[in-house]
Write a protein that holds these residues in place. Structure first.
Motif, short mmCIF file in Angstrom:
data_model
loop_
_atom_site.label_atom_id
_atom_site.label_comp_id
_atom_site.label_asym_id
_atom_site.label_seq_id
_atom_site.Cartn_x
_atom_site.Cartn_y
_atom_site.Cartn_z
N GLY A 12 52.48 26.51 52.78
CA GLY A 12 52.80 25.09 52.40
C GLY A 12 51.90 24.74 51.49
N VAL A 13 51.39 23.30 51.25
CA VAL A 13 50.39 22.79 50.40
C VAL A 13 49.13 22.56 51.09
N GLY A 14 48.16 23.30 50.51
CA GLY A 14 46.87 23.30 51.26
C GLY A 14 46.30 21.81 50.72
N VAL A 15 45.42 21.32 51.51
CA VAL A 15 44.66 20.15 51.34
C VAL A 15 43.19 20.31 51.50
N GLY A 16 42.39 20.30 50.36
CA GLY A 16 40.91 20.85 50.70
C GLY A 16 40.75 22.25 50.23
N ARG A 17 39.45 22.67 50.42
CA ARG A 17 39.24 24.15 49.90
C ARG A 17 39.04 25.13 51.14
N GLY A 220 48.98 29.00 71.61
CA GLY A 220 48.01 30.18 71.96
C GLY A 220 47.76 31.34 71.05
N VAL A 221 48.70 31.80 70.09
CA VAL A 221 48.52 32.73 69.24
C VAL A 221 47.57 32.42 68.19
N MET A 222 46.63 33.34 67.58
CA MET A 222 45.66 33.21 66.80
C MET A 222 46.34 33.09 65.28
N VAL A 223 45.94 32.35 64.44
CA VAL A 223 46.24 32.08 63.06
C VAL A 223 45.23 31.83 62.14
N ALA A 224 45.05 32.26 60.97
CA ALA A 224 44.29 31.79 60.02
C ALA A 224 44.88 30.81 59.03
N VAL A 225 44.10 29.73 58.69
CA VAL A 225 44.52 28.54 58.05
C VAL A 225 43.69 28.69 56.67
N ASP A 226 44.61 28.73 55.62
CA ASP A 226 43.63 28.98 54.54
C ASP A 226 44.28 27.70 53.71
N ARG A 248 33.78 30.57 52.91
CA ARG A 248 33.07 29.48 53.83
C ARG A 248 31.37 29.68 53.33
N ALA A 249 30.84 30.80 53.26
CA ALA A 249 29.60 31.11 52.90
C ALA A 249 29.35 30.24 51.51
N GLY A 569 35.78 29.89 38.80
CA GLY A 569 35.56 30.99 39.34
C GLY A 569 34.85 30.61 40.75
N ASP A 570 33.81 29.80 40.62
CA ASP A 570 32.92 29.19 41.86
C ASP A 570 34.07 28.46 42.75
N LEU A 571 35.04 27.83 42.47
CA LEU A 571 35.85 27.03 43.25
C LEU A 571 37.13 27.67 43.53
N GLY A 572 37.46 28.65 42.66
CA GLY A 572 38.81 29.51 43.06
C GLY A 572 39.76 28.54 42.42
N LEU A 573 39.60 28.09 41.44
CA LEU A 573 40.42 27.09 40.65
C LEU A 573 41.53 27.99 40.11
#
Length: 573
Positions: A12-17, A220-226, A248-249, A569-573
């Protein structure tokens, strides 16, 4: 939608980083069933008296569940559940439904007919029809689901940190969420400036909108949200989890920079937070934000049977001022109407129809039509200012003319507010920003509404995402006109829409002359990082490059090409 070749992924369309991993909790839609749908017991249609018993038990179960939910909810969500529980317990309503069922009417048809009758009665009686309409519908949906054995609709009670998945989230549903248990929000509909996306930004959690098919995910299923890539991944591998953790780090490293916002050559740019409730301000204690650029006060007014009192409002404003401990606080007067109806007004259905769309009675228009709302709010703000000894900046939403700005400024100053401004959210206000600034002390550009009104595109419709892009040159032109008016009059111009949370767009806004940017707290660190790596002259060049383009995609690419490679590079733009 699911990505071809990878049955585990949706986009989809991500909002935030940000990113998160957790179990899915679905917000179920109301059951859509035929009015003659039978009640089954052991797979066989139940008899008339058995159905009557099932319906009676369903009302009791729903009422008890709503009361229990109210008891466990915070002060903001509690009235929502208490109001619905009161109706589910209504003996007259129950008796009429049960009588119809006993006469042989199908239970869904009986419930629908009685609910419709009660709504008509309340409308005729003038007994706050707008407030009760939503509550009646909520009771109907829950009772029908209960008798047919469907999952209960609406927001479930979150008992552990979870990824909230929904077709779309209304403000009422958002208000009833246990915020401490929201890891991420994913919706099938909506856009980057939808209520769900804004709420996620307030909580500093990832959000993905326009993710087709995600409502088919089981609870209940596990998902990763990026949010960076807009990807939702089912059963993420350890490698995928590690990648999210690395990013995240990296974000935590950016958070360690707590200096005031400024360009590389020292041009100050205040970086402030958007908030919607007292709790949002209290979460900012110890944070590096430089103030509150937008406090959306309507959260105190929504889904209420009576308006918040002067004392109640004053207490809320005092707590926000205390939490910010002397930092600037800009408070927007209530922005009611459109998709934020003030139910306690008991407005007629005909008038309400005009409030439910963006061109009707909303924002300052609503408070001028019902002046007591604004009068009490301004008195509460002035009292909070006096009792805390901390000044407050107050602005009105949806002001369209210099005359409206003059009217509001007079009311606010007469109440004792020294710093008075208005929001620039419609093209007319941007085009006449100079005349408006002649009447007030500052303006704040609300880019979410400015984009939808400029492009004639409802911001809640994901299908119009391209038109709603903040990179639309026409929107940038209007922002430039407003900031130019501020420079000419030496008066502050802020930007408080979600547009400011995009690091590349933030550089454009600084280049156009915005003196302060207000955004979701979680967006401040990457925006600060981007601004600090560029000179004021470079931001002007980035803004000029974007505005020279014919469309939003070209504007973004032109701006991105001038962004420092290290920042990309730092922000993955």
């Amino acid at each position: 939608m699911a990505v071809e070749g990878d049955a585990r992924a949706w986009h989809g369309v991500g909002v935030g980083r940000a990113g998160a991993v957790g179990p899915v909790v679905q917000v179920r839609s109301a059951p859509r069933v035929a009015s003659d749908t039978p009640v089954l017991i052991d797979g066989i249609p139940a008899g008339r008296w058995a159905v009557r018993s099932v319906v009676a038990d369903a009302f009791a179960t729903v009422a008890a569940g709503l009361r229990q939910r109210a008891a466990r909810s915070d002060s903001q969500a509690r009235p929502i559940f208490e109001s619905a529980a009161e109706l589910a317990d209504d003996r007259a309503l129950q008796s009429e439904v049960l009588a119809r069922v006993a006469d042989g009417e199908p239970p869904v048809a009986a419930i629908d007919a009685v609910i419709a009758g009660f709504a008509s009665y309340l409308t005729a009686a003038g007994d706050y029809p707008a407030a009760r309409e939503a509550d009646l519908q909520a009771v109907r949906d829950r009772v029908v689901a209960q008798i047919l054995g469907y999952p209960q609709p609406g927001v479930p009670e979150l008992i552990e940190p979870s990824v909230v998945v929904a077709r779309e989230l209304s403000l009422a549903e958002i208000s009833s969420l246990n915020q401490d248990c929201v890891l991420a929000i994913v919706t099938e509909l909506g856009g980057p400036t939808s209520h769900a996306a804004i709420f996620a930004g307030q909580l500093e959690v990832p959000c993905i909108v326009q993710a087709g098919g995600v409502t088919s995910l089981p609870d209940g299923v596990m998902v990763a949200v990026d949010a960076t890539t807009g990807a939702i991944t089912l059963d993420p591998t350890q490698s995928e989890r590690d990648d999210l953790e690395r990013r995240r780090a990296a974000m935590l490293t950016l958070l360690s920079d707590t200096a005031a916002g400024a360009t590389r050559d020292g041009h100050a740019v205040a970086l402030e937070a958007n908030i919607s409730a007292v709790a949002d301000a209290e979460r900012l204690v110890g944070n590096s934000v430089e103030g509150v650029g937008l406090y959306r006060t309507e959260s105190m007014f929504l889904d209420r049977m009576v308006a918040p009192t002067l004392t109640e409002q004053c207490d809320a404003y005092m707590r926000v001022l205390a939490a910010m401990d002397g930092k600037p606080v800009t408070i927007r007067t209530v922005d009611g109407g459109a998709d934020k109806p003030l139910k306690f007004l008991g407005i007629s259905p005909e008038t309400l129809d005009g409030m439910h769309h963006g061109l009707g009675i909303r924002g300052y228009r609503l408070t001028s039509l019902y002046p007591e709302i604004l009068e009490v709010q301004l008195r509460a703000l002035a009292e909070a200012q006096e009792l805390t000894g901390r000044p407050v900046r107050v602005m009105a939403p949806m002001v369209t003319t210099a005359r409206e700005a003059r009217e509001f400024a007079k009311l606010a100053r007469n109440a004792g507010i020294a710093q008075v401004g208005v929001m620039v959210e419609v093209p007319s206000a941007a085009l006449r920003a100079g005349q408006i600034l002649d009447e007030v002390d500052f303006i704040s550009i609300g880019t979410n509404d400015l984009a939808q009104y400029t492009m004639a595109a409802d911001r809640t419709l994901g299908e119009l995402d391209d038109l709603l892009s903040p990179w639309q040159p026409a929107v940038l032109d209007l922002i430039a006109m407003a900031t130019r008016a501020g420079r000419e009059r030496a008066k502050p111009v802020a930007v408080c829409g979600e547009l400011a949370s995009d690091p590349v767009l933030a550089l454009v806004l600084v280049g156009l002359g915005a003196g302060s940017l207000s955004m979701a707290p979680g967006a401040i660190a990457p925006v600060r990082h981007a601004i600090r790596r560029h000179t004021a002259k470079q931001t002007r060049a980035i803004a000029h490059a974007a505005m020279e383009q014919a469309g939003p995609a070209q504007a973004f690419q032109a701006a991105l090409a001038l962004v420092d490679p290290r920042v990309r590079g730092d922000l993955g733009l």
